[in-house]
Design a protein around this motif. Structure first.
Motif, PDB file in Angstrom:
ATOM      1  N   TRP A  32       7.715   4.335  29.858  1.00  0.00           N
ATOM      2  CA  TRP A  32       6.857   4.382  31.260  1.00  0.00           C
ATOM      3  C   TRP A  32       6.392   3.172  31.479  1.00  0.00           C
ATOM      4  CZ3 TRP A  32       6.061   9.487  32.931  1.00  0.00           C
ATOM      5  CH2 TRP A  32       6.647  10.421  32.212  1.00  0.00           C
ATOM      6  N   ASP A  33       6.335   2.933  32.827  1.00  0.00           N
ATOM      7  CA  ASP A  33       5.910   1.869  33.529  1.00  0.00           C
ATOM      8  C   ASP A  33       4.310   2.100  33.967  1.00  0.00           C
ATOM      9  OD1 ASP A  33       6.015   3.067  36.032  1.00  0.00           O
ATOM     10  OD2 ASP A  33       7.494   1.887  36.788  1.00  0.00           O
ATOM     11  N   ASP A  34       3.804   0.900  34.692  1.00  0.00           N
ATOM     12  CA  ASP A  34       2.470   0.960  34.807  1.00  0.00           C
ATOM     13  C   ASP A  34       2.227   1.989  36.003  1.00  0.00           C
ATOM     14  OD1 ASP A  34       1.898  -1.154  33.357  1.00  0.00           O
ATOM     15  OD2 ASP A  34       2.137  -2.615  34.712  1.00  0.00           O
ATOM     16  N   SER A  35       3.152   2.553  36.685  1.00  0.00           N
ATOM     17  CA  SER A  35       2.881   3.130  37.761  1.00  0.00           C
ATOM     18  C   SER A  35       3.395   4.775  37.322  1.00  0.00           C
ATOM     19  CB  SER A  35       3.767   3.089  38.939  1.00  0.00           C
ATOM     20  OG  SER A  35       5.242   3.230  38.635  1.00  0.00           O
ATOM     21  N   GLN A  36       3.381   4.991  36.059  1.00  0.00           N
ATOM     22  CA  GLN A  36       3.831   6.261  35.506  1.00  0.00           C
ATOM     23  C   GLN A  36       5.085   6.957  35.665  1.00  0.00           C
ATOM     24  OE1 GLN A  36       1.945   7.389  32.805  1.00  0.00           O
ATOM     25  NE2 GLN A  36       0.701   5.577  33.034  1.00  0.00           N
ATOM     26  N   THR A  37       6.005   5.919  35.938  1.00  0.00           N
ATOM     27  CA  THR A  37       7.309   6.303  36.222  1.00  0.00           C
ATOM     28  C   THR A  37       8.106   6.319  34.850  1.00  0.00           C
ATOM     29  OG1 THR A  37       7.244   5.542  38.503  1.00  0.00           O
ATOM     30  CG2 THR A  37       9.322   5.799  37.734  1.00  0.00           C
ATOM     31  N   LYS A  38       8.771   7.058  34.641  1.00  0.00           N
ATOM     32  CA  LYS A  38       9.792   7.148  33.389  1.00  0.00           C
ATOM     33  C   LYS A  38      11.040   6.599  33.544  1.00  0.00           C
ATOM     34  CE  LYS A  38      10.536   9.735  29.008  1.00  0.00           C
ATOM     35  NZ  LYS A  38      10.447  11.207  28.746  1.00  0.00           N
ATOM     36  N   TYR A  39      11.594   5.576  32.952  1.00  0.00           N
ATOM     37  CA  TYR A  39      13.070   4.957  33.146  1.00  0.00           C
ATOM     38  C   TYR A  39      13.672   5.353  31.736  1.00  0.00           C
ATOM     39  CZ  TYR A  39      11.533   2.396  37.153  1.00  0.00           C
ATOM     40  OH  TYR A  39      11.027   2.157  38.310  1.00  0.00           O
ATOM     41  N   TYR A  40      14.977   5.215  31.860  1.00  0.00           N
ATOM     42  CA  TYR A  40      15.775   5.543  30.966  1.00  0.00           C
ATOM     43  C   TYR A  40      16.902   4.399  30.755  1.00  0.00           C
ATOM     44  CZ  TYR A  40      14.148  10.181  31.120  1.00  0.00           C
ATOM     45  OH  TYR A  40      13.093  11.175  31.027  1.00  0.00           O
ATOM     46  N   VAL A  41      17.252   3.837  29.744  1.00  0.00           N
ATOM     47  CA  VAL A  41      18.311   2.875  29.585  1.00  0.00           C
ATOM     48  C   VAL A  41      18.843   3.177  28.152  1.00  0.00           C
ATOM     49  CG1 VAL A  41      16.637   1.178  28.581  1.00  0.00           C
ATOM     50  CG2 VAL A  41      18.890   0.247  29.668  1.00  0.00           C
ATOM     51  N   LEU A  42      20.324   2.668  27.970  1.00  0.00           N
ATOM     52  CA  LEU A  42      21.023   2.768  26.815  1.00  0.00           C
ATOM     53  C   LEU A  42      20.347   1.992  25.866  1.00  0.00           C
ATOM     54  CD1 LEU A  42      24.821   2.917  27.762  1.00  0.00           C
ATOM     55  CD2 LEU A  42      23.341   4.492  26.927  1.00  0.00           C
ATOM     56  N   ASN A  43      20.319   2.239  24.585  1.00  0.00           N
ATOM     57  CA  ASN A  43      20.040   0.975  23.610  1.00  0.00           C
ATOM     58  C   ASN A  43      21.307   0.828  22.880  1.00  0.00           C
ATOM     59  OD1 ASN A  43      20.874   3.172  21.791  1.00  0.00           O
ATOM     60  ND2 ASN A  43      18.617   3.699  21.126  1.00  0.00           N
ATOM     61  N   ASP A  44      21.334  -0.096  21.833  1.00  0.00           N
ATOM     62  CA  ASP A  44      22.409  -0.701  21.307  1.00  0.00           C
ATOM     63  C   ASP A  44      23.234   0.282  20.768  1.00  0.00           C
ATOM     64  OD1 ASP A  44      21.645  -3.196  21.701  1.00  0.00           O
ATOM     65  OD2 ASP A  44      20.611  -3.597  19.790  1.00  0.00           O
ATOM     66  N   LYS A  45      22.773   1.332  20.062  1.00  0.00           N
ATOM     67  CA  LYS A  45      23.674   2.507  19.717  1.00  0.00           C
ATOM     68  C   LYS A  45      24.461   3.180  20.723  1.00  0.00           C
ATOM     69  CE  LYS A  45      23.102   6.396  16.804  1.00  0.00           C
ATOM     70  NZ  LYS A  45      22.144   7.541  15.955  1.00  0.00           N
ATOM     71  N   GLY A  46      23.672   3.583  21.835  1.00  0.00           N
ATOM     72  CA  GLY A  46      24.137   4.003  22.873  1.00  0.00           C
ATOM     73  C   GLY A  46      25.520   3.232  23.842  1.00  0.00           C
ATOM     74  N   ARG A  47      24.990   1.823  23.562  1.00  0.00           N
ATOM     75  CA  ARG A  47      26.178   0.975  24.280  1.00  0.00           C
ATOM     76  C   ARG A  47      27.408   0.971  23.412  1.00  0.00           C
ATOM     77  NH1 ARG A  47      21.747  -1.660  26.037  1.00  0.00           N
ATOM     78  NH2 ARG A  47      21.253  -3.099  24.196  1.00  0.00           N
ATOM     79  N   LYS A  48      27.369   1.172  22.136  1.00  0.00           N
ATOM     80  CA  LYS A  48      28.352   0.962  21.070  1.00  0.00           C
ATOM     81  C   LYS A  48      29.239   2.358  21.331  1.00  0.00           C
ATOM     82  CE  LYS A  48      26.379  -1.776  17.496  1.00  0.00           C
ATOM     83  NZ  LYS A  48      25.821  -1.915  16.144  1.00  0.00           N
ATOM     84  N   VAL A  49      28.582   3.412  21.568  1.00  0.00           N
ATOM     85  CA  VAL A  49      29.145   4.826  21.536  1.00  0.00           C
ATOM     86  C   VAL A  49      29.929   4.731  23.057  1.00  0.00           C
ATOM     87  CG1 VAL A  49      28.865   7.194  22.151  1.00  0.00           C
ATOM     88  CG2 VAL A  49      27.623   6.165  20.243  1.00  0.00           C
ATOM     89  N   LEU A  50      29.291   4.203  23.878  1.00  0.00           N
ATOM     90  CA  LEU A  50      29.970   3.933  25.403  1.00  0.00           C
ATOM     91  C   LEU A  50      31.212   3.089  25.165  1.00  0.00           C
ATOM     92  CD1 LEU A  50      30.055   4.418  28.383  1.00  0.00           C
ATOM     93  CD2 LEU A  50      28.359   2.467  28.823  1.00  0.00           C
ATOM     94  N   GLN A  51      30.971   2.110  24.372  1.00  0.00           N
ATOM     95  CA  GLN A  51      32.495   1.289  24.342  1.00  0.00           C
ATOM     96  C   GLN A  51      33.642   1.973  23.744  1.00  0.00           C
ATOM     97  OE1 GLN A  51      30.797  -2.148  22.439  1.00  0.00           O
ATOM     98  NE2 GLN A  51      30.036  -3.260  24.150  1.00  0.00           N
ATOM     99  N   LYS A  52      33.109   2.673  22.722  1.00  0.00           N
ATOM    100  CA  LYS A  52      34.251   3.416  21.925  1.00  0.00           C
ATOM    101  C   LYS A  52      34.810   4.329  22.951  1.00  0.00           C
ATOM    102  CE  LYS A  52      32.215   3.151  17.260  1.00  0.00           C
ATOM    103  NZ  LYS A  52      31.352   4.158  16.283  1.00  0.00           N
ATOM    104  N   ALA A  53      34.003   5.052  23.719  1.00  0.00           N
ATOM    105  CA  ALA A  53      34.320   6.435  24.718  1.00  0.00           C
ATOM    106  C   ALA A  53      35.227   5.683  25.626  1.00  0.00           C
ATOM    107  CB  ALA A  53      33.181   6.950  25.229  1.00  0.00           C
TER     108      ALA A  53
END
Length: 134
Positions: A97-118
């Motif tokens: 969550w940021d200061d304006s109470q907006t929720k953001y999503y982003v890949l972490n390292d594990k997600g990036r590895k799965v994406l690269q494999k896919a």
């Protein structure tokens, strides 16, 4: 003007397209075109992960998916948030969550590895990997 529109509408209802005839080949081509526009779960999941290489809100993600021709989440946005929550629970996506109470999503390292494999193998691999928690 309004009467003309009403008359046109009633005339359209009376029209029949029974006189039109389509060959089997034409029908098959139309069906194939329709099938092409429907994305598989794997393709949608791959697009979500590709878009989450940079942080996005759920709203931004929906807009980007729409621009890719994926309209699956437009009617029921809750499905997108269910998917994001599942990816977060399996630790492929980080949410904050940021200061304006907006929720953001982003890949972490594990997600990036799965994406690269896919991307290297196939989208079908991606769904199996995520479902198994690999």
């Amino acid at each position: 003007m309004e009467n003309r529109l009403k008359n046109l509408k009633s005339a359209m209802k009376k029209q029949s397209f029974q006189q039109l005839q389509f060959t089997h080949k034409h029908r098959q081509r139309v069906l194939n075109d329709i099938k092409k526009h429907g994305q598989t779960d794997e393709e949608v999941l791959l697009a979500v992960l590709q878009l989450l290489t940079h942080k996005k809100t759920g709203f931004e993600l929906t807009n980007h998916l729409r621009s890719r021709g994926i309209h699956r989440f437009e009617e029921e946005q809750g499905f997108l948030y269910t998917l994001l929550h599942g990816l977060e629970q399996k630790q492929y996506v980080k949410a904050a969550w940021d200061d304006s109470q907006t929720k953001y999503y982003v890949l972490n390292d594990k997600g990036r590895k799965v994406l690269q494999k896919a991307e290297a193998k196939s989208p079908t691999f991606l769904l199996k990997e995520l479902l198994q928690g690999g």
